[in-house]
Design an enzyme around this catalytic site. Sequence first.
Site, PDB file in Angstrom:
ATOM      1  N   ASN A  49       0.507  -1.326   0.301  1.00 23.15           N
ATOM      2  CA  ASN A  49      -0.024  -0.272  -0.369  1.00 23.15           C
ATOM      3  C   ASN A  49       0.414   1.502  -0.094  1.00 23.15           C
ATOM      4  OD1 ASN A  49       1.029  -0.916   3.228  1.00 23.15           O
ATOM      5  ND2 ASN A  49      -1.162   0.624   3.674  1.00 23.15           N
ATOM      6  N   GLU A  62      -2.570  -4.719  -2.993  1.00 21.90           N
ATOM      7  CA  GLU A  62      -3.376  -5.620  -4.311  1.00 21.90           C
ATOM      8  C   GLU A  62      -3.023  -4.774  -5.502  1.00 21.90           C
ATOM      9  OE1 GLU A  62      -4.604  -5.477  -1.721  1.00 21.90           O
ATOM     10  OE2 GLU A  62      -5.996  -6.196  -0.952  1.00 21.90           O
ATOM     11  N   CYS A  96     -10.897  -3.617  -4.188  1.00 22.50           N
ATOM     12  CA  CYS A  96      -9.846  -4.692  -4.555  1.00 22.50           C
ATOM     13  C   CYS A  96     -10.010  -5.757  -5.214  1.00 22.50           C
ATOM     14  CB  CYS A  96      -8.742  -5.107  -3.544  1.00 22.50           C
ATOM     15  SG  CYS A  96      -7.766  -3.287  -3.287  1.00 22.50           S
TER      16      CYS A  96
END
Length: 142
Positions: A49, A62, A96
């Site tokens: 992230n 992701e 995501c």
Amino acid sequence: MPHAAAPADLTALFDAARAARAHAHAPYSRFPVGAALRAASGAIYRGCNVENAAYPSGICAETSAIAAMVCAGERRIAQLLVLGEGTDPLTPCGACRQRILEFAGPDTLIYCGSASGPGLARTMDELLPHAFGPERLAQGAP
Ligand code: THU
């Protein structure tokens, strides 16, 4: 055995996700996340992230792993493992799930991992039932 995966495969994914998490830029949430995916070629792509002072501009682990895969010219996710810190499994956020769906198939396995290990495998049908995906969009095309 749709939820089985070779242990060696998972070890590589787990190690890659943990290594990616170590590079997370999460000064605002203090919630580092790492993701690693194995694409159709067998190559592993990773992401973490990346938060931003303008909070909504941050991206999930992701999402950055998917961007790395697409940038390398691949389009299919065979397995994806995501993990945070702590012993509870990290399940992908809603946005995501939608992004993973774009590059997943019925056999794609998503591992909701933790510090303890790869965690449980789930299919996209389990994580995002009744999803709106590319096939449905194509049906509406002229
Ligand atoms: N986060 C991810 O990277 N993936 C998820 O699936 C859940 C949430 C990140 C976003 C944000 O940087 C931090 O975790 C706290 O929400």
